[in-house]
Design a protein around this motif. Sequence first.
Motif, mmCIF file in Angstrom:
data_model
loop_
_atom_site.group_PDB
_atom_site.id
_atom_site.type_symbol
_atom_site.label_atom_id
_atom_site.label_comp_id
_atom_site.label_asym_id
_atom_site.label_seq_id
_atom_site.Cartn_x
_atom_site.Cartn_y
_atom_site.Cartn_z
ATOM 1 N N ILE A 100 59.005 37.097 22.152
ATOM 2 C CA ILE A 100 57.941 36.149 21.794
ATOM 3 C C ILE A 100 58.040 34.926 22.716
ATOM 4 C CG2 ILE A 100 57.780 36.899 19.388
ATOM 5 C CD1 ILE A 100 59.391 34.236 18.723
ATOM 6 N N GLY A 101 56.882 34.331 23.010
ATOM 7 C CA GLY A 101 56.832 33.204 23.944
ATOM 8 C C GLY A 101 57.735 32.042 23.551
ATOM 9 N N ALA A 102 57.995 31.887 22.267
ATOM 10 C CA ALA A 102 58.794 30.752 21.781
ATOM 11 C C ALA A 102 60.188 30.700 22.388
ATOM 12 C CB ALA A 102 58.903 30.829 20.264
ATOM 13 N N ARG A 103 60.684 31.840 22.878
ATOM 14 C CA ARG A 103 62.043 31.845 23.448
ATOM 15 C C ARG A 103 62.041 31.428 24.926
ATOM 16 N NH1 ARG A 103 62.781 31.465 18.456
ATOM 17 N NH2 ARG A 103 62.951 33.375 17.231
ATOM 18 N N SER A 104 60.865 31.272 25.497
ATOM 19 C CA SER A 104 60.756 30.855 26.901
ATOM 20 C C SER A 104 60.629 29.334 26.928
ATOM 21 C CB SER A 104 59.551 31.530 27.559
ATOM 22 O OG SER A 104 59.806 32.914 27.700
ATOM 23 N N VAL A 105 61.756 28.660 26.845
ATOM 24 C CA VAL A 105 61.780 27.211 26.602
ATOM 25 C C VAL A 105 61.385 26.424 27.852
ATOM 26 C CG1 VAL A 105 63.274 25.268 25.953
ATOM 27 C CG2 VAL A 105 63.456 27.469 24.756
ATOM 28 N N LYS A 106 60.426 25.508 27.660
ATOM 29 C CA LYS A 106 59.904 24.699 28.768
ATOM 30 C C LYS A 106 60.702 23.410 28.893
ATOM 31 C CE LYS A 106 55.552 25.041 27.041
ATOM 32 N NZ LYS A 106 54.059 25.062 27.074
ATOM 33 N N TRP A 107 60.548 22.733 30.041
ATOM 34 C CA TRP A 107 61.251 21.472 30.325
ATOM 35 C C TRP A 107 62.738 21.612 29.944
ATOM 36 C CZ3 TRP A 107 57.130 21.276 26.585
ATOM 37 C CH2 TRP A 107 55.875 21.175 27.173
ATOM 38 N N LEU A 108 63.320 22.699 30.427
ATOM 39 C CA LEU A 108 64.674 23.085 30.003
ATOM 40 C C LEU A 108 65.708 22.041 30.439
ATOM 41 C CD1 LEU A 108 66.364 25.467 28.807
ATOM 42 C CD2 LEU A 108 66.626 26.277 31.161
ATOM 43 N N SER A 109 66.500 21.563 29.498
ATOM 44 C CA SER A 109 67.530 20.572 29.834
ATOM 45 C C SER A 109 68.936 21.092 29.572
ATOM 46 C CB SER A 109 67.326 19.284 29.032
ATOM 47 O OG SER A 109 67.526 19.551 27.656
ATOM 48 N N ASP A 110 69.096 21.980 28.594
ATOM 49 C CA ASP A 110 70.438 22.392 28.184
ATOM 50 C C ASP A 110 70.508 23.880 27.897
ATOM 51 O OD1 ASP A 110 70.267 19.392 27.162
ATOM 52 O OD2 ASP A 110 72.395 19.948 27.374
ATOM 53 N N ILE A 111 71.618 24.448 28.359
ATOM 54 C CA ILE A 111 71.946 25.838 28.018
ATOM 55 C C ILE A 111 73.325 25.793 27.388
ATOM 56 C CG2 ILE A 111 72.489 28.113 28.966
ATOM 57 C CD1 ILE A 111 70.582 27.498 31.287
ATOM 58 N N ALA A 112 73.495 26.400 26.235
ATOM 59 C CA ALA A 112 74.824 26.423 25.605
ATOM 60 C C ALA A 112 75.207 27.854 25.260
ATOM 61 C CB ALA A 112 74.835 25.554 24.352
ATOM 62 N N VAL A 113 76.439 28.207 25.606
ATOM 63 C CA VAL A 113 76.961 29.535 25.277
ATOM 64 C C VAL A 113 77.681 29.395 23.944
ATOM 65 C CG1 VAL A 113 78.473 31.403 26.029
ATOM 66 C CG2 VAL A 113 77.243 30.014 27.742
ATOM 67 N N GLN A 114 77.273 30.166 22.950
ATOM 68 C CA GLN A 114 77.846 29.963 21.615
ATOM 69 C C GLN A 114 77.986 31.259 20.820
ATOM 70 O OE1 GLN A 114 74.878 26.816 20.988
ATOM 71 N NE2 GLN A 114 73.993 28.059 19.337
ATOM 72 N N GLU A 115 78.719 31.151 19.708
ATOM 73 C CA GLU A 115 78.968 32.326 18.859
ATOM 74 C C GLU A 115 77.734 32.725 18.070
ATOM 75 O OE1 GLU A 115 82.351 32.346 16.166
ATOM 76 O OE2 GLU A 115 83.440 31.129 17.624
ATOM 77 N N SER A 116 76.960 31.703 17.627
ATOM 78 C CA SER A 116 75.844 31.973 16.718
ATOM 79 C C SER A 116 74.526 31.580 17.370
ATOM 80 C CB SER A 116 75.975 31.140 15.442
ATOM 81 O OG SER A 116 77.308 30.874 15.191
ATOM 82 N N PRO A 117 73.431 32.063 16.771
ATOM 83 C CA PRO A 117 72.122 31.641 17.278
ATOM 84 C C PRO A 117 71.958 30.125 17.177
ATOM 85 C CG PRO A 117 71.901 33.487 15.761
ATOM 86 C CD PRO A 117 73.325 33.044 15.682
ATOM 87 N N SER A 118 71.005 29.596 17.907
ATOM 88 C CA SER A 118 70.716 28.157 17.890
ATOM 89 C C SER A 118 70.455 27.692 16.458
ATOM 90 C CB SER A 118 69.473 27.898 18.737
ATOM 91 O OG SER A 118 68.961 26.632 18.491
ATOM 92 N N ASP A 119 70.915 26.475 16.139
ATOM 93 C CA ASP A 119 70.574 25.935 14.810
ATOM 94 C C ASP A 119 69.305 25.096 14.866
ATOM 95 O OD1 ASP A 119 71.444 23.730 16.098
ATOM 96 O OD2 ASP A 119 73.192 23.364 14.812
ATOM 97 N N ASN A 120 68.573 25.185 15.972
ATOM 98 C CA ASN A 120 67.319 24.452 16.113
ATOM 99 C C ASN A 120 66.282 24.948 15.091
ATOM 100 O OD1 ASN A 120 64.491 24.067 17.602
ATOM 101 N ND2 ASN A 120 65.956 22.605 18.467
ATOM 102 N N TYR A 121 65.432 24.026 14.681
ATOM 103 C CA TYR A 121 64.359 24.330 13.710
ATOM 104 C C TYR A 121 63.567 25.577 14.117
ATOM 105 C CZ TYR A 121 59.978 23.707 11.169
ATOM 106 O OH TYR A 121 58.877 23.914 10.386
ATOM 107 N N PHE A 122 63.281 25.709 15.430
ATOM 108 C CA PHE A 122 62.416 26.805 15.874
ATOM 109 C C PHE A 122 63.123 28.155 15.939
ATOM 110 C CE2 PHE A 122 60.387 22.932 17.141
ATOM 111 C CZ PHE A 122 59.110 23.140 16.658
ATOM 112 N N GLN A 123 64.424 28.143 15.680
ATOM 113 C CA GLN A 123 65.161 29.396 15.565
ATOM 114 C C GLN A 123 65.473 29.687 14.085
ATOM 115 O OE1 GLN A 123 65.881 31.092 18.460
ATOM 116 N NE2 GLN A 123 66.693 32.844 17.348
ATOM 117 N N GLN A 124 65.711 28.627 13.330
ATOM 118 C CA GLN A 124 66.188 28.803 11.954
ATOM 119 C C GLN A 124 65.093 28.744 10.901
ATOM 120 O OE1 GLN A 124 68.994 29.927 11.243
ATOM 121 N NE2 GLN A 124 69.998 29.651 13.217
ATOM 122 N N VAL A 125 63.963 28.097 11.232
ATOM 123 C CA VAL A 125 62.853 28.000 10.274
ATOM 124 C C VAL A 125 61.582 28.579 10.908
ATOM 125 C CG1 VAL A 125 61.418 26.436 8.903
ATOM 126 C CG2 VAL A 125 63.880 25.990 9.152
#
Length: 362
Positions: free
Chosen positions: A197-222
């Motif tokens: 889905i287009g929502a995963r193609s993040v614009k004005w990209l500033s940060d990439i983080a390698v992590q154990e779990s999915p992003s806790d951002n609103y657009f991933q969790q809600v």
Amino acid sequence: MPLSDKHDETKTYDDTLNAGPPISQLAREYITPTELFFVRNHASIPHVDLERYRLRVTGLVSRELSLSLDQIKNDFERQTLTATLQCAGNRRKEMVSHKPIDDQLAWGIEAIGTAQWAGVRLGDVLKAAGISSDQAAHIAFLGLDGITHDGERSPYGSSIPIEKALSCEVLLAYEMNGEDLPLAHGCPLRTVVPGYIGARSVKWLSDIAVQESPSDNYFQQVGYKLFPPSIDMYNVNYADGMQLTKLPVNSVIVRPEDRSLLPAGKIAVEGYAMSDGEHEITWISVSADGGETWQRAEFLNEPQLWTWQLWRTEFDLPQGQHELVVRAWDTAANSQPETIASTWNFKGYVNNAWHRVRITLK
Ligand code: MTE
């Protein structure tokens, strides 16, 4: 949502810009001209100081990175890819006419476009940082735009599984259709995650983080979570939702438009189809009698992974009312559900029911 003028990059936008092409211009070409490419923003377009711009790579990495745009362009191999982006809310309007959906954009069939992207592989940048742990399972992204929810402002963000992030099709793109990425599409850098889905193609990209779990951002969790038709905004528990990733098989009639009045006789029917990108569209059937009988459409481009399939067929039809219907299959035999009732969900995501268009011939 007409995209009236070519987007003016010298202008700043105080309001959220959301727009798509007029249907008469949609999917006329395999590559969507940039000025006809839909725009989906959850907040206003951020101001980006290109001199000070840095992409940070942090989390479970051996070396944290802070890269200028020049470093990204010079230190990593340039890659190009033609890929279709489609918003999860494409075709929401049909769902709304089945059952109301609150607080979401009523996209028709225009929240989709195909571009030639150029940039670097996300996987190459992750290799430069060095994944430092076996626990690394998700790659999270943040954009520079700020979104306010419940009085708190936070950046737009999302994440994708590490296997997808390391695949060769996922780009950090700095060019679109042979030109610098336009401001509305994420200048100076965005992720392009084909097939998702287009929502995963993040614009004005500033940060990439390698992590154990999915992003806790609103657009991933809600946001961008899928629920069955029985769930609504009153009984939802967001933790139960399915985080949307791959797009399901879809096909759409673009011309003639719904409710068209046309002369009886030869009617050309054309549109687009799309899968999760990993599988090509292999068959498209079109009906002119509401799904009683079907004929196969011809392809207008060579089937390609990661892009839409444009198609066309023709009917000879008498005066009266006719219901045109389209359905598609991909090479993994995935297809589309017949009714909106089975795809309806209270956020209006990933509608891929058979697409129907009613026309009157005189
Ligand atoms: N990235 C940021 N930073 N902010 C956003 O609002 N919208 C997402 C995604 N990336 C968004 C974002 C959504 S929902 C979609 S469908 C695509 O961008 C749309 O990309 P486009 O505007 O280039 O067509």
